[in-house]
Design a protein around this motif. Structure first.
Motif, PDB file in Angstrom:
ATOM      1  N   ALA A  14      27.653   5.177   4.490  1.00  0.00           N
ATOM      2  CA  ALA A  14      26.183   5.284   4.532  1.00  0.00           C
ATOM      3  C   ALA A  14      25.681   5.202   3.104  1.00  0.00           C
ATOM      4  N   MET A  15      24.457   4.705   2.968  1.00  0.00           N
ATOM      5  CA  MET A  15      23.828   4.790   1.641  1.00  0.00           C
ATOM      6  C   MET A  15      22.368   5.184   1.770  1.00  0.00           C
ATOM      7  N   HIS A  16      21.835   5.712   0.676  1.00  0.00           N
ATOM      8  CA  HIS A  16      20.494   6.279   0.669  1.00  0.00           C
ATOM      9  C   HIS A  16      19.539   5.267   0.038  1.00  0.00           C
ATOM     10  N   ILE A  17      18.394   5.046   0.665  1.00  0.00           N
ATOM     11  CA  ILE A  17      17.414   4.128   0.057  1.00  0.00           C
ATOM     12  C   ILE A  17      16.085   4.830  -0.251  1.00  0.00           C
ATOM     13  N   GLY A  18      16.150   6.134  -0.448  1.00  0.00           N
ATOM     14  CA  GLY A  18      14.957   6.852  -0.930  1.00  0.00           C
ATOM     15  C   GLY A  18      13.840   6.857   0.081  1.00  0.00           C
ATOM     16  N   GLY A  19      12.662   6.386  -0.339  1.00  0.00           N
ATOM     17  CA  GLY A  19      11.520   6.319   0.579  1.00  0.00           C
ATOM     18  C   GLY A  19      10.516   7.436   0.384  1.00  0.00           C
ATOM     19  N   ASP A  20      10.755   8.325  -0.575  1.00  0.00           N
ATOM     20  CA  ASP A  20       9.826   9.443  -0.791  1.00  0.00           C
ATOM     21  C   ASP A  20       8.685   9.008  -1.711  1.00  0.00           C
ATOM     22  N   GLU A  21       7.574   9.690  -1.571  1.00  0.00           N
ATOM     23  CA  GLU A  21       6.477   9.638  -2.548  1.00  0.00           C
ATOM     24  C   GLU A  21       6.078   8.211  -2.965  1.00  0.00           C
ATOM     25  N   ALA A  22       5.958   7.346  -1.971  1.00  0.00           N
ATOM     26  CA  ALA A  22       5.560   5.972  -2.290  1.00  0.00           C
ATOM     27  C   ALA A  22       4.042   5.856  -2.130  1.00  0.00           C
ATOM     28  N   MET A  23       3.306   5.987  -3.226  1.00  0.00           N
ATOM     29  CA  MET A  23       1.842   5.876  -3.098  1.00  0.00           C
ATOM     30  C   MET A  23       1.468   4.400  -2.942  1.00  0.00           C
ATOM     31  N   LYS A  24       0.464   4.149  -2.114  1.00  0.00           N
ATOM     32  CA  LYS A  24       0.240   2.773  -1.655  1.00  0.00           C
ATOM     33  C   LYS A  24      -0.927   2.083  -2.360  1.00  0.00           C
ATOM     34  N   ILE A  25      -1.300   2.572  -3.539  1.00  0.00           N
ATOM     35  CA  ILE A  25      -2.449   2.004  -4.255  1.00  0.00           C
ATOM     36  C   ILE A  25      -2.279   0.493  -4.462  1.00  0.00           C
ATOM     37  N   LEU A  82      -4.178  11.950  -7.139  1.00  0.00           N
ATOM     38  CA  LEU A  82      -5.443  12.308  -6.488  1.00  0.00           C
ATOM     39  C   LEU A  82      -6.142  11.055  -5.951  1.00  0.00           C
ATOM     40  N   LEU A  83      -6.055   9.972  -6.705  1.00  0.00           N
ATOM     41  CA  LEU A  83      -6.654   8.713  -6.259  1.00  0.00           C
ATOM     42  C   LEU A  83      -6.037   8.277  -4.927  1.00  0.00           C
ATOM     43  N   GLU A  84      -4.712   8.412  -4.834  1.00  0.00           N
ATOM     44  CA  GLU A  84      -4.028   8.016  -3.598  1.00  0.00           C
ATOM     45  C   GLU A  84      -4.608   8.774  -2.403  1.00  0.00           C
ATOM     46  N   SER A  85      -4.711  10.101  -2.525  1.00  0.00           N
ATOM     47  CA  SER A  85      -5.195  10.848  -1.357  1.00  0.00           C
ATOM     48  C   SER A  85      -6.688  10.596  -1.148  1.00  0.00           C
ATOM     49  N   THR A  86      -7.433  10.355  -2.226  1.00  0.00           N
ATOM     50  CA  THR A  86      -8.873  10.080  -2.080  1.00  0.00           C
ATOM     51  C   THR A  86      -9.085   8.739  -1.362  1.00  0.00           C
ATOM     52  N   ILE A  99       0.776  -5.091  11.596  1.00  0.00           N
ATOM     53  CA  ILE A  99       0.908  -3.719  11.088  1.00  0.00           C
ATOM     54  C   ILE A  99      -0.445  -3.252  10.566  1.00  0.00           C
ATOM     55  N   GLU A 100      -0.827  -2.031  10.920  1.00  0.00           N
ATOM     56  CA  GLU A 100      -2.178  -1.581  10.554  1.00  0.00           C
ATOM     57  C   GLU A 100      -2.250  -0.735   9.298  1.00  0.00           C
ATOM     58  N   THR A 101      -1.194  -0.019   8.975  1.00  0.00           N
ATOM     59  CA  THR A 101      -1.281   0.858   7.801  1.00  0.00           C
ATOM     60  C   THR A 101      -0.158   0.549   6.826  1.00  0.00           C
ATOM     61  N   GLU A 102      -0.380   0.970   5.575  1.00  0.00           N
ATOM     62  CA  GLU A 102       0.647   0.744   4.560  1.00  0.00           C
ATOM     63  C   GLU A 102       1.867   1.620   4.810  1.00  0.00           C
ATOM     64  N   ASP A 103       1.655   2.786   5.437  1.00  0.00           N
ATOM     65  CA  ASP A 103       2.819   3.616   5.779  1.00  0.00           C
ATOM     66  C   ASP A 103       3.702   2.888   6.790  1.00  0.00           C
ATOM     67  N   ALA A 104       3.043   2.200   7.721  1.00  0.00           N
ATOM     68  CA  ALA A 104       3.820   1.425   8.705  1.00  0.00           C
ATOM     69  C   ALA A 104       4.499   0.235   8.028  1.00  0.00           C
ATOM     70  N   ARG A 144      -7.126   7.422   0.768  1.00  0.00           N
ATOM     71  CA  ARG A 144      -6.810   7.631   2.190  1.00  0.00           C
ATOM     72  C   ARG A 144      -7.987   8.301   2.904  1.00  0.00           C
ATOM     73  N   MET A 145      -8.571   9.305   2.234  1.00  0.00           N
ATOM     74  CA  MET A 145      -9.706  10.010   2.834  1.00  0.00           C
ATOM     75  C   MET A 145     -10.893   9.081   3.032  1.00  0.00           C
ATOM     76  N   MET A 146     -11.167   8.254   2.022  1.00  0.00           N
ATOM     77  CA  MET A 146     -12.314   7.343   2.122  1.00  0.00           C
ATOM     78  C   MET A 146     -12.112   6.361   3.273  1.00  0.00           C
ATOM     79  N   ARG A 147     -10.868   5.931   3.418  1.00  0.00           N
ATOM     80  CA  ARG A 147     -10.593   5.006   4.519  1.00  0.00           C
ATOM     81  C   ARG A 147     -10.790   5.712   5.851  1.00  0.00           C
ATOM     82  N   GLU A 148     -10.275   6.947   5.959  1.00  0.00           N
ATOM     83  CA  GLU A 148     -10.436   7.705   7.210  1.00  0.00           C
ATOM     84  C   GLU A 148     -11.899   7.928   7.538  1.00  0.00           C
ATOM     85  N   ALA A 149     -12.701   8.074   6.482  1.00  0.00           N
ATOM     86  CA  ALA A 149     -14.129   8.308   6.706  1.00  0.00           C
ATOM     87  C   ALA A 149     -14.851   7.028   7.090  1.00  0.00           C
TER      88      ALA A 149
END
Ligand code: ACM
Ligand code: ZN
Length: 504
Positions: A176-187, A409-413, A204-209, A415-420
């Protein structure tokens, strides 16, 4: 050791933030064997350094393993900033570990934590931000979460990753090998025409997907080379994964990890509060470890899919083997005692067992933390946490991390703006002004008012207790949306149909 519950007994060594010489790794492997551990997860790449020789892409180490003075808020600014392991050295370490009964699991971070990779090969980054020469990446010199992601939409970038994995899988026999995947901000991905094209083509609808799609593609490739794929639990944010994957749980998203286990997925447990050994002793100590439930909430009823435990040593503030020994011991020793224990141990029995094992660790020349910090009063623990916080957030290290916090903070902002439901174009224009400042570039004058808007939102968020306030903001946005939907005026053009049944 109770084999079933803890078949995977490991530690993780981050050699990106600080390089560790081969002789020192061998010493840690000896200590791991002494404690009955059987896995070393080797975190070889990250924003602050690429440490594995890849013959097809020599710039990864020529450029990616070299870093100037660095500011992590503790330790030396110059020690072990540079260096990498040749393929010969890696084969030697793998063989040595094998002789001790320890398997080595390599990790190559995908798709985030790629600053060092993209400093070497910017052409595999996204357009707008790197691929077109703007928002350039460098080997980072501080801690944080950086926006450098490999471009998910360029076939050449995917080929580049697969070429790298070809060489890595040749070096490590573990299946097995590890390919990370954590903390990937999608800016970057949000703005990249290539990434957006892939999203359109795959529906695909979202960057997480989109991240999930990349992980599935790479996972399939690794499977064709006889490897299972391990990822950090963040990847589940983009949707469920098949049970051929292994998830390493470190923080948050427990309900998704539970669902993964319900569907037959295997999990490695690295819950940060109990098992992160880069944390200060005021945060995690013998008491924390001793009192950790043997089965975490998310695994209840699915114990057969819990592969075991792994203790990460992230090395932002670990410059050398001396500091590594301080952070690891006796906490790794305590985790080994905790795994071995057949029944409840009293605090005194637990400490006695740790003390006994520590003698063997010290005999290897590895000096652990003094007994005075093994357990602390709540007051001392609080002081210790505050001291750590102030080391990280003051001076040059503080300046750099505060600058990077703006991107987080920009990353989460965004996301929030998009949700709004704000228009995408407005979100990008607004966000571009923040990013431009971070990269020291001039903002587009046409984006001035969008820039003002986003700064107000970010300032409000920053001024409050961070996590709670962000959640409040999200709730607020959702409530406004809901309210708008609830109070929408019905279309008067369609007359109501009389309910004849009801009037009978
Ligand atoms: C992690 O600690 N970012 C997995
Ligand atoms: Zn892209």
């Amino acid at each position: 050791m109770p084999e079933k519950a803890f078949a995977h007994r490991g530690f993780m060594l981050d050699v990106s933030r600080h390089y560790m010489p081969v002789a020192d790794i061998r010493k840690l492997l000896q200590a791991a064997q002494t404690l009955g551990l059987n896995r070393m997860h080797w975190h070889l790449t990250d924003d602050q350094g690429w440490r594995i020789e890849i013959r097809k892409y020599p710039k990864l180490t020529q450029i990616g393993s070299v870093r100037g003075d660095s500011w992590f808020g503790g330790g030396s600014e110059t020690e072990n900033n540079c260096g990498y392991y040749t393929q010969e050295e890696i084969r030697g370490i793998v063989e040595y570990a094998g002789s001790l009964g320890i398997d080595i699991i390599p990790e190559i971070e995908i798709p985030g934590h790629e600053s060092a990779m993209l400093a070497a090969y910017p052409e595999y980054g996204c357009r707008r931000g790197n691929g077109d020469g703007r928002w350039p990446d460098k080997v980072e010199i501080s801690c944080g979460i950086f926006p450098g992601l490999i471009c998910a939409g360029k076939p050449d970038a995917m080929r580049f990753l697969k070429d790298i994995l070809d060489e890595v899988t040749e070096l490590f026999p573990y299946p097995a090998m590890h390919i990370g995947g954590d903390e990937a901000m999608k800016i970057r991905w949000r703005r990249c025409p290539d990434c957006r094209r892939r999203m359109r083509e795959e529906g695909i609808e979202t960057e997480d997907a989109l991240q999930r799609s990349v992980v599935l593609e790479i996972g399939e490739y690794l499977a064709s080379r006889g490897k299972r794929t391990i990822v950090w639990n963040d990847v589940l944010e983009g949707g469920p994964l098949p049970d051929t994957f292994i998830v390493q749980q470190w923080m948050g998203g427990e309900e998704k990890t539970r669902a993964f286990m319900e569907n037959g997925g295997d999990v490695i447990r690295s819950d940060n509060r109990s098992f992160y050994l880069d944390y200060c002793y005021g945060q995690t100590n013998l008491k924390t470890i001793r009192e950790t439930p043997r089965i975490p909430e998310y695994a209840r009823g699915h114990e057969e899919h819990l592969l075991g435990v792994e203790c990460p040593l992230w090395t932002e503030r670990v410059n050398n083997i001396g500091r590594a020994a301080y952070q690891l011991f006796p906490r790794l020793t305590a985790v080994a005692v905790w795994m071995e224990a057949e029944g409840e141990l009293s605090p005194a029995e637990f400490t006695d067992r740790v003390r006994e094992k520590q003698k063997k660790i010290e005999a290897l020349g590895l000096t652990g933390a003094p007994e005075s910090v093994w357990e602390m009063s709540e007051e001392d623990a609080e002081k210790d946490r505050k001291a750590e916080y102030s080391r990280v957030y003051s001076g040059r290290s503080g300046e750099l991390i505060h600058a990077n916090d703006q991107m987080v903070l920009l990353e989460s902002t965004e996301r929030m703006m998009r949700e709004a439901g704000l228009p995408e174009d407005l979100i990008y224009r607004a966000g571009n002004t923040v990013a431009a400042e971070y990269y020291g570039e001039a903002a587009d004058p046409a984006d001035e008012s969008a820039g003002k808007l986003i700064r107000q939102i970010m300032k409000a968020a920053e001024g409050r207790e961070k996590e709670d306030w962000r959640k409040e903001c999200e709730h607020l946005f959702r409530d406004i949306q809901q309210c708008a939907a609830d109070t929408a005026v019905p279309d008067p053009g369609i007359p109501a149909v009389p309910d004849r049944e009801g009037t009978r």
